[in-house]
Scaffold this motif. Sequence first.
Motif, PDB file in Angstrom:
ATOM      1  N   ASP A 125      -9.246 -11.885  -7.136  1.00 23.62           N
ATOM      2  CA  ASP A 125      -9.432 -12.860  -6.065  1.00 23.62           C
ATOM      3  C   ASP A 125      -8.137 -13.626  -5.806  1.00 23.62           C
ATOM      4  O   ASP A 125      -7.901 -14.100  -4.710  1.00 23.62           O
ATOM      5  N   TYR A 126      -7.319 -13.687  -6.832  1.00 24.61           N
ATOM      6  CA  TYR A 126      -6.070 -14.423  -6.680  1.00 24.61           C
ATOM      7  C   TYR A 126      -5.217 -13.821  -5.564  1.00 24.61           C
ATOM      8  O   TYR A 126      -4.778 -14.511  -4.650  1.00 24.61           O
ATOM      9  N   SER A 127      -5.033 -12.477  -5.640  1.00 18.63           N
ATOM     10  CA  SER A 127      -4.157 -11.866  -4.644  1.00 18.63           C
ATOM     11  C   SER A 127      -4.795 -11.944  -3.252  1.00 18.63           C
ATOM     12  O   SER A 127      -4.109 -12.082  -2.251  1.00 18.63           O
ATOM     13  N   ARG A 128      -6.099 -11.868  -3.244  1.00 12.27           N
ATOM     14  CA  ARG A 128      -6.782 -12.037  -1.962  1.00 12.27           C
ATOM     15  C   ARG A 128      -6.455 -13.387  -1.349  1.00 12.27           C
ATOM     16  O   ARG A 128      -6.128 -13.490  -0.166  1.00 12.27           O
ATOM     17  N   THR A 129      -6.558 -14.395  -2.168  1.00 17.09           N
ATOM     18  CA  THR A 129      -6.298 -15.740  -1.667  1.00 17.09           C
ATOM     19  C   THR A 129      -4.853 -15.864  -1.233  1.00 17.09           C
ATOM     20  O   THR A 129      -4.546 -16.456  -0.196  1.00 17.09           O
ATOM     21  N   GLU A 130      -3.986 -15.254  -2.031  1.00  9.13           N
ATOM     22  CA  GLU A 130      -2.575 -15.314  -1.705  1.00  9.13           C
ATOM     23  C   GLU A 130      -2.301 -14.743  -0.316  1.00  9.13           C
ATOM     24  O   GLU A 130      -1.675 -15.384   0.539  1.00  9.13           O
ATOM     25  N   ILE A 131      -2.819 -13.555  -0.134  1.00  6.68           N
ATOM     26  CA  ILE A 131      -2.522 -12.883   1.130  1.00  6.68           C
ATOM     27  C   ILE A 131      -3.186 -13.612   2.287  1.00  6.68           C
ATOM     28  O   ILE A 131      -2.660 -13.712   3.387  1.00  6.68           O
ATOM     29  N   HIS A 164      -2.962   7.857   9.829  1.00  3.99           N
ATOM     30  CA  HIS A 164      -4.137   7.782   8.983  1.00  3.99           C
ATOM     31  C   HIS A 164      -4.145   8.899   7.947  1.00  3.99           C
ATOM     32  O   HIS A 164      -4.632   8.722   6.824  1.00  3.99           O
ATOM     33  N   PHE A 165      -3.606  10.039   8.329  1.00  6.62           N
ATOM     34  CA  PHE A 165      -3.599  11.176   7.409  1.00  6.62           C
ATOM     35  C   PHE A 165      -2.411  11.127   6.452  1.00  6.62           C
ATOM     36  O   PHE A 165      -2.359  11.858   5.480  1.00  6.62           O
ATOM     37  N   ILE A 166      -1.437  10.325   6.806  1.00  9.16           N
ATOM     38  CA  ILE A 166      -0.253  10.250   5.949  1.00  9.16           C
ATOM     39  C   ILE A 166      -0.420   9.077   4.994  1.00  9.16           C
ATOM     40  O   ILE A 166      -0.643   7.950   5.413  1.00  9.16           O
ATOM     41  N   ARG A 167      -0.320   9.400   3.729  1.00 10.40           N
ATOM     42  CA  ARG A 167      -0.509   8.353   2.734  1.00 10.40           C
ATOM     43  C   ARG A 167       0.852   7.801   2.379  1.00 10.40           C
ATOM     44  O   ARG A 167       1.547   8.303   1.511  1.00 10.40           O
ATOM     45  N   THR A 168       1.245   6.783   3.084  1.00 12.87           N
ATOM     46  CA  THR A 168       2.546   6.183   2.760  1.00 12.87           C
ATOM     47  C   THR A 168       2.427   4.674   2.953  1.00 12.87           C
ATOM     48  O   THR A 168       1.835   4.217   3.915  1.00 12.87           O
ATOM     49  N   PRO A 169       2.938   3.940   2.010  1.00  9.83           N
ATOM     50  CA  PRO A 169       2.708   2.492   2.079  1.00  9.83           C
ATOM     51  C   PRO A 169       3.357   1.819   3.285  1.00  9.83           C
ATOM     52  O   PRO A 169       2.823   0.835   3.803  1.00  9.83           O
ATOM     53  N   TRP A 170       4.481   2.335   3.737  1.00 12.66           N
ATOM     54  CA  TRP A 170       5.170   1.594   4.808  1.00 12.66           C
ATOM     55  C   TRP A 170       4.405   1.602   6.118  1.00 12.66           C
ATOM     56  O   TRP A 170       4.687   0.854   7.035  1.00 12.66           O
ATOM     57  N   LYS A 171       3.395   2.462   6.223  1.00 11.79           N
ATOM     58  CA  LYS A 171       2.628   2.475   7.476  1.00 11.79           C
ATOM     59  C   LYS A 171       1.733   1.246   7.600  1.00 11.79           C
ATOM     60  O   LYS A 171       1.356   0.846   8.695  1.00 11.79           O
ATOM     61  N   ILE A 213      -1.557  -7.701  10.359  1.00  9.52           N
ATOM     62  CA  ILE A 213      -1.288  -6.764   9.263  1.00  9.52           C
ATOM     63  C   ILE A 213      -2.625  -6.554   8.540  1.00  9.52           C
ATOM     64  O   ILE A 213      -3.269  -7.527   8.152  1.00  9.52           O
ATOM     65  N   PRO A 214      -3.077  -5.331   8.381  1.00 11.88           N
ATOM     66  CA  PRO A 214      -4.387  -5.119   7.752  1.00 11.88           C
ATOM     67  C   PRO A 214      -4.363  -5.550   6.289  1.00 11.88           C
ATOM     68  O   PRO A 214      -3.685  -4.954   5.471  1.00 11.88           O
ATOM     69  N   MET A 215      -5.115  -6.608   5.984  1.00 16.26           N
ATOM     70  CA  MET A 215      -5.030  -7.227   4.664  1.00 16.26           C
ATOM     71  C   MET A 215      -5.564  -6.311   3.582  1.00 16.26           C
ATOM     72  O   MET A 215      -4.995  -6.210   2.499  1.00 16.26           O
ATOM     73  N   GLN A 216      -6.678  -5.677   3.858  1.00 17.65           N
ATOM     74  CA  GLN A 216      -7.306  -4.843   2.834  1.00 17.65           C
ATOM     75  C   GLN A 216      -6.343  -3.767   2.346  1.00 17.65           C
ATOM     76  O   GLN A 216      -6.234  -3.507   1.166  1.00 17.65           O
ATOM     77  N   GLU A 217      -5.641  -3.190   3.305  1.00 17.90           N
ATOM     78  CA  GLU A 217      -4.737  -2.106   2.930  1.00 17.90           C
ATOM     79  C   GLU A 217      -3.561  -2.625   2.128  1.00 17.90           C
ATOM     80  O   GLU A 217      -3.070  -1.955   1.226  1.00 17.90           O
ATOM     81  N   VAL A 218      -3.116  -3.847   2.480  1.00 20.06           N
ATOM     82  CA  VAL A 218      -2.029  -4.435   1.704  1.00 20.06           C
ATOM     83  C   VAL A 218      -2.496  -4.651   0.273  1.00 20.06           C
ATOM     84  O   VAL A 218      -1.771  -4.404  -0.690  1.00 20.06           O
ATOM     85  N   LEU A 219      -3.751  -5.092   0.141  1.00 21.28           N
ATOM     86  CA  LEU A 219      -4.293  -5.334  -1.184  1.00 21.28           C
ATOM     87  C   LEU A 219      -4.410  -4.036  -1.973  1.00 21.28           C
ATOM     88  O   LEU A 219      -4.155  -3.993  -3.162  1.00 21.28           O
ATOM     89  N   ASP A 220      -4.786  -2.972  -1.258  1.00 21.81           N
ATOM     90  CA  ASP A 220      -4.898  -1.688  -1.931  1.00 21.81           C
ATOM     91  C   ASP A 220      -3.546  -1.203  -2.418  1.00 21.81           C
ATOM     92  O   ASP A 220      -3.450  -0.448  -3.385  1.00 21.81           O
ATOM     93  N   GLU A 221      -2.511  -1.611  -1.739  1.00 26.24           N
ATOM     94  CA  GLU A 221      -1.151  -1.210  -2.112  1.00 26.24           C
ATOM     95  C   GLU A 221      -0.335  -2.460  -2.391  1.00 26.24           C
ATOM     96  O   GLU A 221       0.483  -2.878  -1.580  1.00 26.24           O
ATOM     97  N   PRO A 222      -0.544  -3.072  -3.533  1.00 23.45           N
ATOM     98  CA  PRO A 222       0.151  -4.355  -3.758  1.00 23.45           C
ATOM     99  C   PRO A 222       1.654  -4.212  -3.732  1.00 23.45           C
ATOM    100  O   PRO A 222       2.365  -5.168  -3.445  1.00 23.45           O
ATOM    101  N   GLU A 223       2.125  -3.015  -4.011  1.00 22.91           N
ATOM    102  CA  GLU A 223       3.583  -2.867  -4.070  1.00 22.91           C
ATOM    103  C   GLU A 223       4.109  -2.188  -2.810  1.00 22.91           C
ATOM    104  O   GLU A 223       4.916  -1.280  -2.883  1.00 22.91           O
TER     105      GLU A 223
END
Lengths: 452, 296, 329
Positions: free
Chosen positions: A4-10, A87-94, A423-433
């Motif tokens: 929940d911490y990172s959620r709150t942060e973002i 959507h088909f490309i799994r890359t964080p920068w997207k 910026i889609p938050m959920q996806e950022v959370l899924d990829e913290p780095e």
Amino acid sequence: MNSDYSRTEILKRFAPILEKTSTMGWIWIIALIYLVGMGVYAAYIQFTEGQVVTGMRDHVVWGFYGVNFLYILGVSYAGAFASAILHFIRTPWKIPVIRIIESITVLSLCVGPFFIFLCMGRLDRLHYLFLYPRIQSPITWDVIAITTDLIVCIVYLYLTFVPDFAILRDHDELKLPKWRKNLYRWLAIGYRDTPTQRKRLYRATRAMSTMIIMMAIAVYTVLAWIFSLTLQPGWNSSIFAIYFIVAGVYAGIAVIIVSLYVVRESFHLEDYIVRRHFSVSGFVMMIIAVLFGYFTFSEYFSRWYSNKEHDILLLNSLFDRYFWHFIFANYLTVILPIVVMTFKRFRTIKNISFTALVAIIGVWINRYLIVVPTLENPYLPIQDTRLEYVFYSPTWVEWLLIVAGIAGFCLLFTVIAKFVPIIPMQEVLDEPETVNDTGEPKISGIEIKSYT
Amino acid sequence: MRNSLYKSIKYLVLVGLFFNLETLPLSAQDDDVSLDMEFRFKTYKNADKTRSFIVEFYGTMEKERVPVYDAEIRFFNSTEDEEVLIGTANTTQEGISNLTLPADYSYIKDEEGYINVTARFEGSGDLDSFEESLAVRDLNLTLELNESEDGNTITVYANMIDNLGEEIPIEESDIYFYVQGMVSRLPIGDDWLEEGEYIFDFPNDIPGDKNGTLLVYVEIEDNDDFGNVTQTATVNWGTGPRLESGKVRMLWSDFGPIWMIVLMSTLLIAVWANIIHSIYNLVRINQEGKELKETT
Amino acid sequence: MEKDNHKKSGKLRRKFLKLGILSGVSAVAGVSLGSNTDPAEEPDKEETGEKMKLLTPDGKLVEVDKASVNNYPEAYISPEESRKGIPDRKFVMVIDLSKCKNARACVEKCQKAHNLTYYQEFMKIQLIQDHEDGEPYWLPKPCFHCDYPPCVKVCPTGATFKRDDNIVLIDTDRCIGCKFCVTSCPYSARQFNWSPNPSFDEEQPYSPETSVPGSLGTVIKCDFCPDMTRAGKLPHCVQGCPMGVIYFGDKNEDIVTNGDETLRFSELIKDGAAFRYLEDLGTAPNVYYLPAANRQFPLERGFDVNDEVKARYDNVPYIQKMKKKDIAP
């Protein structure tokens, strides 16, 4: 999943964008509303006084409106295309750019049809398209394709928004009016990010993104056929479908790059939208620019070489009356991205964004050169008509409505950015780095993620 | 009858010219204009043996015809010493006055068998009186239709009617043949008729209407002695229409090619199946959400 | 045998009276003008702009407004009926280019009959030069009423349609004004009602066969005047042409006429070596042209028009060349 911490942060990071609007923001919004209002006024004038207030006349019956319709839909399909591929490309920068692309897609698809409405003489009879449909008409294909595509895009965009609505619902600390919180609750449809829900959502999103790629190709093909299925010398061309798709993707990528730049600057998202985004999309833009140049060259070269009388008359017009337009649209627009992207020291965020801006205008002029000069050079020369009516020149009504269209697009974009995190938050959370401190993505390369 | 008589086809042209009147420039309003007045008189013997007396009454101004409208024209059957009013007719908007008398009308004839008729406009206001006379002998045209394998023919008998009512073959005359078209008559031949008889070889390549039916006109025109005499016959000698009603290609039809409908429906079903699949998944997500809420 | 020649022609000097509406004639001449135009029947009949001149029996020259020519209420053909076409007819037109001198009577008569404005022309007169050494010629261009009309196949609502009698018509009640048909026509035969026109409000039931009254934001074009052929008359342009350039008729019965002479269609196009414009496009037009061989008028006669009309040909390459040589007509 994540703490929940990172959620709150973002959430803290994005809360101000959603909660507050600065003075500049308000000025921007009011200015846009004013421009849209002016457009409504111009449209009112046109509908009461007839299309005589436009520059369209008996030969050039499609002017700015037709070009703009063609163009905006091109941007939309490019957006859909890009987001579905991403959507088909799994890359964080997207992750930081994907929502921007999706928004562009849906918004342009909403704004575009207004220009075809403006082009119609009897808007009050729009329903005749469904009352008396003729399946043989490319317009019918278009109507079916565009309406279907609009629905597909909205469903797709909604699917991608669901997890973020859930996050917004779950955080009561956001200082938002009650109706907005209720709306988020309703829109989140009880999504709790359980593994089964996640799987279902992914399955639906994957199916829709496949659909969208195919729809984008189909719809733009049909749009190109409106021109290429006629007998007109400048239009009757078999490469038009693919040429239009490439031109549309080019314009779309350019619009995405400019939008990224604007969002980055105005919402101070320098840490999310980084140089890497610009260079990658810049390279994509360059490749598309080369393709665009290739199709443009093939199109005009074969007309010039085969030397048919009516084709030559059209080319003469393009290289005489439209010389600078032609140079800008078909030379500069092709060469500039290549130059900027080839030399590393030119490859700055500003330069790439500027190139994109040039491409936006260039492709627009390219569309204009396809629509208008052809209508000015029909098989039977335009005679026995007032000379001032032979050539098309847009009036203030048309200019105002074009500006209003752009303003409407920006306004809706602003509203979306205010309403959901850009910026889609959920996806950022899924990829913290997603990104590291230097702004370079930690995970490079492409891998396909499997949820099974 | 020396004055030129108009065939009905010319009559059509007259109507055409009439409708072609142009708007005069406003400045003409106060100008004195000069008109050349014409008063033309002619007679027709129609196929049903009635006789029409027709007056064209108009002025000409800068090549433009200005009809005299609603002028009363009186027609007199005259001999050397008497004048009998046989009828009156007012001019139409086209400037034409038409008096048609029945087949059995008994005209007064002179010794040579001529019917003398005078058409007169009495004059009123600024318009002077006009008058013109003609003399015509009664003539019967009889047609005999002969079908044979070598070709169809029409035998024309032209008999003058003398004072005793006896039919006497005329010496000679021009004779014209037409078939009726949609708006006008197509000339199919003309020749010189002698001793009251002429055999016309009917052309074998005229389409006619969809049944091959043709309305044939045989005419003596502008004849000094007989004026205009028309006789008609309906024959079934046409070859039928040159073209059959063509088949409509699917692109131009109301419904469109089947393959196009099938292809489009298939594509649409595929897309909508996908949309429904997504909505189904959303509904299931929603259900799970509700269940979660209930359990917590 | 003319007996006597009292008076069969003469001269009349007249002041020219100009009257507003037909009822004016009744007032002056004390007559009624018949049922079709009886003022009592149509009290609201507005000025149509079309004038006709008449002489009254007492010698007054009057100019009166004429009720619209395209007004056959007794033979009203509804939009639904007008999709069928006149049975057993295949209308064709043959235009003899050797006789045209750009007199523009066809254009004007057509404009009047269809309530068009000065600049709207169903019939346009083109100045065509086939090749550099060829002498240009005047080419009257109506709608070609193609057998495979590109305009019809692209119409999304079926507002324009091909009838069994060869005519391509527009139902402006159905037209949504998308103008796709305008761009599809390779002959530029179609135009658009860009601005409102008082004649749109005329109280008369709309029929695609008459093309009146028009309506804003819809496409218009030459209709081959089926209302006229139904009434046994020739189209307005044919009637209007003083040179007999335009022949009109029925291909089924193989007869065409220009009002003066009636000919076999097949013989006319055979003997005259008729051609159709832009044959290679595969549209199969129903308007045939007889080549401009052995012309009756020199080309220059066509410039005997007002300056405004003359200016419409200024961008023709031939004219520009002439101007450069400073021998422009």
